[in-house]
Write a protein that holds these residues in place. Structure first.
Motif: not given
Length: 154
Positions: A50-61, A63-72
């Motif tokens: 079962x595959x679910x797909x979502x879009x999230x904003x992120x900032x590279x770092x 230590x790995x990307x920092x994910x968050x809800x989509x930016x305004x």
């Protein structure tokens, strides 16, 4: 001794479950603050997922990307958000992305093995990074540079 056998059995199960799920491309760059992106989801395993797909904003770092809800202001329209992917099958998911300014969006595919009686359910999260800028050239490199990310070997 029984404990070692249980740990070994779980390790083999997890290794088998993780084998075969993939996405492509891992990164893509787009210009004009919009993108008609696509992510290919692949199940090379022997069992359906079962595959679910979502879009999230992120900032590279570093230590790995920092994910968050989509930016305004960031708008993403996905062609599919969930589906069943059979054994040895693949499916492409389209994404129309618009950003008021430069943005980084991750298309996150979560592969989940169907739950069976008394079995362990494993979820695998894979991300495809979409860099959307005014100009596509060096979009990813500029994001990484601005974030202070150092690449191995550079």
């Amino acid at each position: 001794m029984k404990f070692r056998i249980v740990i070994l059995s779980v390790a083999l199960f997890v290794a088998t479950a993780l084998h075969g799920q993939a996405i492509a491309p891992l990164t893509a760059e787009f210009g004009h603050h919009k993108a008609n992106a696509a992510m290919l989801t692949v199940n090379q395993g022997l069992y359906p997922q079962i595959v679910t797909v979502e879009a999230v904003s992120f900032t590279p770092s570093n230590h790995g990307p920092q994910f968050r809800k989509l930016d305004p202001g960031v708008n993403v329209i996905l062609s599919d958000t969930s589906f069943k992917l059979g054994a040895k099958q693949q499916r492409q998911v389209g994404a129309k992305i618009t950003c008021p300014s430069d943005c980084a969006v991750a298309l996150r595919a979560t592969f989940l093995s169907p739950k069976k009686d008394s079995s362990i359910q494993v979820a695998v999260h894979l991300d495809s990074a979409q860099y959307v800028c005014d100009r596509a050239k060096d979009c990813r490199a500029n994001f990484l540079k601005t974030a202070g990310v150092t690449l191995a070997g550079k």
